[in-house]
Design an enzyme around this catalytic site. Sequence first.
Site, PDB file in Angstrom:
ATOM      1  N   ALA A  85      -1.261  52.906 -38.240  1.00  0.00           N
ATOM      2  CA  ALA A  85      -0.745  54.194 -37.751  1.00  0.00           C
ATOM      3  C   ALA A  85      -0.973  54.332 -36.253  1.00  0.00           C
ATOM      4  N   THR A 128      -2.807  45.312 -30.097  1.00  0.00           N
ATOM      5  CA  THR A 128      -1.647  44.754 -29.417  1.00  0.00           C
ATOM      6  C   THR A 128      -2.063  43.889 -28.233  1.00  0.00           C
ATOM      7  N   ASP A 129      -1.207  42.941 -27.872  1.00  0.00           N
ATOM      8  CA  ASP A 129      -1.503  42.126 -26.682  1.00  0.00           C
ATOM      9  C   ASP A 129      -1.421  42.960 -25.398  1.00  0.00           C
ATOM     10  N   GLU A 130      -0.816  44.158 -25.489  1.00  0.00           N
ATOM     11  CA  GLU A 130      -0.670  44.977 -24.269  1.00  0.00           C
ATOM     12  C   GLU A 130      -2.009  45.443 -23.722  1.00  0.00           C
ATOM     13  N   TYR A 153       0.116  54.288 -23.506  1.00  0.00           N
ATOM     14  CA  TYR A 153       0.085  53.657 -24.841  1.00  0.00           C
ATOM     15  C   TYR A 153      -0.983  52.566 -24.907  1.00  0.00           C
ATOM     16  N   SER A 154      -0.910  51.598 -23.979  1.00  0.00           N
ATOM     17  CA  SER A 154      -1.831  50.457 -24.103  1.00  0.00           C
ATOM     18  C   SER A 154      -3.270  50.873 -23.834  1.00  0.00           C
ATOM     19  N   LYS A 157      -4.620  52.190 -27.055  1.00  0.00           N
ATOM     20  CA  LYS A 157      -4.919  51.114 -28.001  1.00  0.00           C
ATOM     21  C   LYS A 157      -6.203  50.379 -27.586  1.00  0.00           C
ATOM     22  N   LYS A 192      13.143  50.509 -29.554  1.00  0.00           N
ATOM     23  CA  LYS A 192      12.591  49.256 -29.049  1.00  0.00           C
ATOM     24  C   LYS A 192      13.733  48.326 -28.631  1.00  0.00           C
ATOM     25  N   PRO A 208      21.078  49.341 -21.517  1.00  0.00           N
ATOM     26  CA  PRO A 208      20.247  49.646 -20.344  1.00  0.00           C
ATOM     27  C   PRO A 208      19.090  48.654 -20.167  1.00  0.00           C
ATOM     28  N   VAL A 209      19.235  47.747 -19.214  1.00  0.00           N
ATOM     29  CA  VAL A 209      18.180  46.757 -18.953  1.00  0.00           C
ATOM     30  C   VAL A 209      17.339  47.255 -17.772  1.00  0.00           C
ATOM     31  N   ASN A 252      13.859  39.429 -20.852  1.00  0.00           N
ATOM     32  CA  ASN A 252      14.644  40.489 -21.502  1.00  0.00           C
ATOM     33  C   ASN A 252      16.146  40.228 -21.398  1.00  0.00           C
ATOM     34  N   PRO A 277       8.267  52.833 -15.201  1.00  0.00           N
ATOM     35  CA  PRO A 277       7.090  52.933 -14.310  1.00  0.00           C
ATOM     36  C   PRO A 277       5.933  52.085 -14.852  1.00  0.00           C
TER      37      PRO A 277
HETATM   38  P1  NAD Z   1       6.047  52.518 -35.593  1.00  0.00           P
HETATM   39  O1  NAD Z   1       6.101  53.507 -34.480  1.00  0.00           O
HETATM   40  O2  NAD Z   1       7.293  51.926 -36.120  1.00  0.00           O
HETATM   41  O3  NAD Z   1       5.280  53.165 -36.841  1.00  0.00           O
HETATM   42  C1  NAD Z   1       4.135  53.949 -36.708  1.00  0.00           C
HETATM   43  C2  NAD Z   1       3.888  54.672 -38.034  1.00  0.00           C
HETATM   44  O4  NAD Z   1       2.680  55.438 -37.894  1.00  0.00           O
HETATM   45  C3  NAD Z   1       4.989  55.650 -38.424  1.00  0.00           C
HETATM   46  O5  NAD Z   1       5.313  55.518 -39.785  1.00  0.00           O
HETATM   47  C4  NAD Z   1       4.361  57.014 -38.159  1.00  0.00           C
HETATM   48  O6  NAD Z   1       4.867  58.042 -38.999  1.00  0.00           O
HETATM   49  C5  NAD Z   1       2.901  56.730 -38.411  1.00  0.00           C
HETATM   50  N1  NAD Z   1       2.017  57.678 -37.704  1.00  0.00           N
HETATM   51  C6  NAD Z   1       2.070  58.028 -36.401  1.00  0.00           C
HETATM   52  N2  NAD Z   1       1.111  58.938 -36.130  1.00  0.00           N
HETATM   53  C7  NAD Z   1       0.420  59.135 -37.282  1.00  0.00           C
HETATM   54  C8  NAD Z   1      -0.696  59.945 -37.633  1.00  0.00           C
HETATM   55  N3  NAD Z   1      -1.281  60.739 -36.735  1.00  0.00           N
HETATM   56  N4  NAD Z   1      -1.140  59.896 -38.906  1.00  0.00           N
HETATM   57  C9  NAD Z   1      -0.540  59.103 -39.835  1.00  0.00           C
HETATM   58  N5  NAD Z   1       0.523  58.331 -39.550  1.00  0.00           N
HETATM   59  C10 NAD Z   1       0.997  58.343 -38.291  1.00  0.00           C
HETATM   60  O7  NAD Z   1       5.049  51.402 -35.081  1.00  0.00           O
HETATM   61  P2  NAD Z   1       5.056  49.816 -35.352  1.00  0.00           P
HETATM   62  O8  NAD Z   1       5.910  49.164 -34.348  1.00  0.00           O
HETATM   63  O9  NAD Z   1       5.270  49.576 -36.787  1.00  0.00           O
HETATM   64  O10 NAD Z   1       3.544  49.475 -34.979  1.00  0.00           O
HETATM   65  C11 NAD Z   1       2.524  49.546 -35.965  1.00  0.00           C
HETATM   66  C12 NAD Z   1       1.187  49.175 -35.325  1.00  0.00           C
HETATM   67  O11 NAD Z   1       1.247  47.856 -34.790  1.00  0.00           O
HETATM   68  C13 NAD Z   1       0.790  50.083 -34.172  1.00  0.00           C
HETATM   69  O12 NAD Z   1      -0.597  50.304 -34.254  1.00  0.00           O
HETATM   70  C14 NAD Z   1       1.137  49.282 -32.931  1.00  0.00           C
HETATM   71  O13 NAD Z   1       0.270  49.623 -31.871  1.00  0.00           O
HETATM   72  C15 NAD Z   1       0.875  47.865 -33.411  1.00  0.00           C
HETATM   73  N6  NAD Z   1       1.672  46.806 -32.770  1.00  0.00           N
HETATM   74  C16 NAD Z   1       3.026  46.904 -32.678  1.00  0.00           C
HETATM   75  C17 NAD Z   1       3.757  45.845 -32.136  1.00  0.00           C
HETATM   76  C18 NAD Z   1       5.270  45.887 -32.042  1.00  0.00           C
HETATM   77  O14 NAD Z   1       5.859  44.984 -31.463  1.00  0.00           O
HETATM   78  N7  NAD Z   1       5.943  46.893 -32.589  1.00  0.00           N
HETATM   79  C19 NAD Z   1       3.085  44.712 -31.667  1.00  0.00           C
HETATM   80  C20 NAD Z   1       1.690  44.659 -31.765  1.00  0.00           C
HETATM   81  C21 NAD Z   1       1.001  45.702 -32.334  1.00  0.00           C
HETATM   82  O1  DAU Z   2       3.474  43.537 -26.939  1.00  0.00           O
HETATM   83  C1  DAU Z   2       3.316  44.326 -28.079  1.00  0.00           C
HETATM   84  C2  DAU Z   2       3.973  45.669 -27.859  1.00  0.00           C
HETATM   85  O2  DAU Z   2       5.371  45.438 -27.880  1.00  0.00           O
HETATM   86  C3  DAU Z   2       3.579  46.703 -28.893  1.00  0.00           C
HETATM   87  O3  DAU Z   2       2.200  46.990 -28.767  1.00  0.00           O
HETATM   88  C4  DAU Z   2       4.391  47.993 -28.729  1.00  0.00           C
HETATM   89  O4  DAU Z   2       4.107  48.892 -29.780  1.00  0.00           O
HETATM   90  C5  DAU Z   2       5.864  47.638 -28.744  1.00  0.00           C
HETATM   91  O5  DAU Z   2       6.618  48.796 -28.493  1.00  0.00           O
HETATM   92  C6  DAU Z   2       6.183  46.569 -27.706  1.00  0.00           C
HETATM   93  O6  DAU Z   2       6.049  47.090 -26.376  1.00  0.00           O
HETATM   94  P1  DAU Z   2       7.115  46.715 -25.201  1.00  0.00           P
HETATM   95  O7  DAU Z   2       7.053  47.764 -24.177  1.00  0.00           O
HETATM   96  O8  DAU Z   2       6.957  45.299 -24.793  1.00  0.00           O
HETATM   97  O9  DAU Z   2       8.472  46.800 -26.091  1.00  0.00           O
HETATM   98  P2  DAU Z   2       9.916  47.463 -25.819  1.00  0.00           P
HETATM   99  O10 DAU Z   2      10.776  47.055 -26.953  1.00  0.00           O
HETATM  100  O11 DAU Z   2       9.803  48.909 -25.506  1.00  0.00           O
HETATM  101  O12 DAU Z   2      10.387  46.711 -24.511  1.00  0.00           O
HETATM  102  C7  DAU Z   2      10.492  45.310 -24.462  1.00  0.00           C
HETATM  103  C8  DAU Z   2      10.940  44.934 -23.058  1.00  0.00           C
HETATM  104  O13 DAU Z   2      12.294  45.389 -22.871  1.00  0.00           O
HETATM  105  C9  DAU Z   2      10.140  45.597 -21.953  1.00  0.00           C
HETATM  106  O14 DAU Z   2       9.993  44.684 -20.874  1.00  0.00           O
HETATM  107  C10 DAU Z   2      10.993  46.775 -21.520  1.00  0.00           C
HETATM  108  C11 DAU Z   2      12.402  46.274 -21.761  1.00  0.00           C
HETATM  109  N1  DAU Z   2      13.402  47.317 -22.123  1.00  0.00           N
HETATM  110  C12 DAU Z   2      13.112  48.130 -23.180  1.00  0.00           C
HETATM  111  C13 DAU Z   2      14.010  49.115 -23.564  1.00  0.00           C
HETATM  112  C14 DAU Z   2      13.688  50.041 -24.712  1.00  0.00           C
HETATM  113  C15 DAU Z   2      14.602  47.435 -21.435  1.00  0.00           C
HETATM  114  O15 DAU Z   2      14.859  46.666 -20.481  1.00  0.00           O
HETATM  115  N2  DAU Z   2      15.488  48.415 -21.815  1.00  0.00           N
HETATM  116  C16 DAU Z   2      15.233  49.275 -22.836  1.00  0.00           C
HETATM  117  O16 DAU Z   2      16.084  50.162 -23.112  1.00  0.00           O
END
Ligand code: NAD
Ligand code: DAU
Length: 339
Positions: A85, A128-130, A153-154, A157, A192, A208-209, A252, A277
């Site tokens: 979560a 997360t690696d972030e 965010y990071s 975490k 994402k 949008p890049v 990207n 930013p």
């Molecule tokens: P997501 O945003 O898709 O899902 C998050 C879930 O958490 C949702 O179902 C939301 O309803 C629930 N949630 C949020 N706040 C809550 C609260 N206060 N109480 C209970 N539930 C709550 O996220 P995701 O991409 O599935 O990521 C899941 C986990 O993995 C996160 O901890 C994220 O930091 C980590 N992570 C994500 C990535 C990635 O690439 N998406 C990579 C590495 C780590």
């Molecule tokens: O590295 C793990 C992380 O990866 C997780 O911890 C996060 O929960 C997850 O959201 C993700 O973070 P990023 O910021 O790397 O992911 P995102 O998909 O938001 O963006 C990926 C790359 O793409 C980043 O360099 C920003 C760029 N981007 C993203 C969006 C949404 C764009 O250029 N345009 C966009 O519209």
Amino acid sequence: MSVNKILVTGGAGFIGSNFINYLLANRDDVFVVNLDKLTYAGNLENLKPSENKKNYVFVKGDITNNELVDYVFNKYEIKYVINFAAESHVDRSILGSEVFYRTNVIGTNVLLEASRRYEIEKFIQVSTDEVYGSLGPEGLFTENSPLSPNSPYSSSKASADLMALAFFHTFGLPVVITRCSNNYGQYQFPEKLIPLMIINSLNNKKLPVYGDGLNVRDWIYVLDHNRAVETVLEKGKPGGIYNIGASREMRNIDIVKLILKKLNKPESLIEFVKDRPGHDRRYAIDSTKIKNELGWKPVYVFEDAISETIDWYIKNKVWWERIISGNYKEYYKTLYENR
Ligand code: NAD
Ligand code: DAU
């Protein structure tokens, strides 16, 4: 592992729902309690494959709610916790950070305190690696890389990671931390990069890049991440940190072009927009430790898994159309209009 009660938090989100569906499809020696607040990112439709299983139950609720969390631990005799979560999107944390610290830090604290009270067997903090910040053109993040988070965010975490480790050192709570790279796959919310670009392409909308498009992310298929978390659940060493990644670095702009090519859409849809930013330049993860110590390795090939993912979004238009026709419209406008 014998039959065990696992609390999965955030199990209605992208990675959590894939994890529950994966786990329940593959084993019947577990009972899963899914505690999720159902924020904008939570979606019970993701759990269709699991919802009728006898060893699965859903509880709607907030991990910051002490009383509710205590009730869940007590009622279901929780022995394992996997904390997915979180507020997970960097751009949203730039628009407003408070909920990120509330859920990701305070919420984790509530779960850790309950885990102490109920003397659970293992607590997995899904990080997360972030938390390592940003790399230059060379090198990889290892578990010994310093924490240097750059976004709200990071930083939330990283705070949770430090707190979880403190509970291990001070109270002996069997905490394990996983730090995974960027996931892709089915059920990912279209804020994402990958799902957003697929859906905009399908709708012939601009892509949008940010900045020059040369930021690098290290991609892993969500099912490989799920397999890694299962491995850590079984074999992860308390107090340990495990990086998870599939060594698939991509710029990207190259991801975006690949999606356009697979969908047979023109590159003229690409629009370079104002940078995020504090945008981290490059992530790349070294997963040697989990491979050597726990025997996990990624099995999915990027080219195949990304094609499957694109196909999934083509076939599941109903799933994402419902999302993009709701509050998402406001979010999209706020983030992208006049960018
Ligand atoms: P997501 O945003 O898709 O899902 C998050 C879930 O958490 C949702 O179902 C939301 O309803 C629930 N949630 C949020 N706040 C809550 C609260 N206060 N109480 C209970 N539930 C709550 O996220 P995701 O991409 O599935 O990521 C899941 C986990 O993995 C996160 O901890 C994220 O930091 C980590 N992570 C994500 C990535 C990635 O690439 N998406 C990579 C590495 C780590
Ligand atoms: O590295 C793990 C992380 O990866 C997780 O911890 C996060 O929960 C997850 O959201 C993700 O973070 P990023 O910021 O790397 O992911 P995102 O998909 O938001 O963006 C990926 C790359 O793409 C980043 O360099 C920003 C760029 N981007 C993203 C969006 C949404 C764009 O250029 N345009 C966009 O519209």
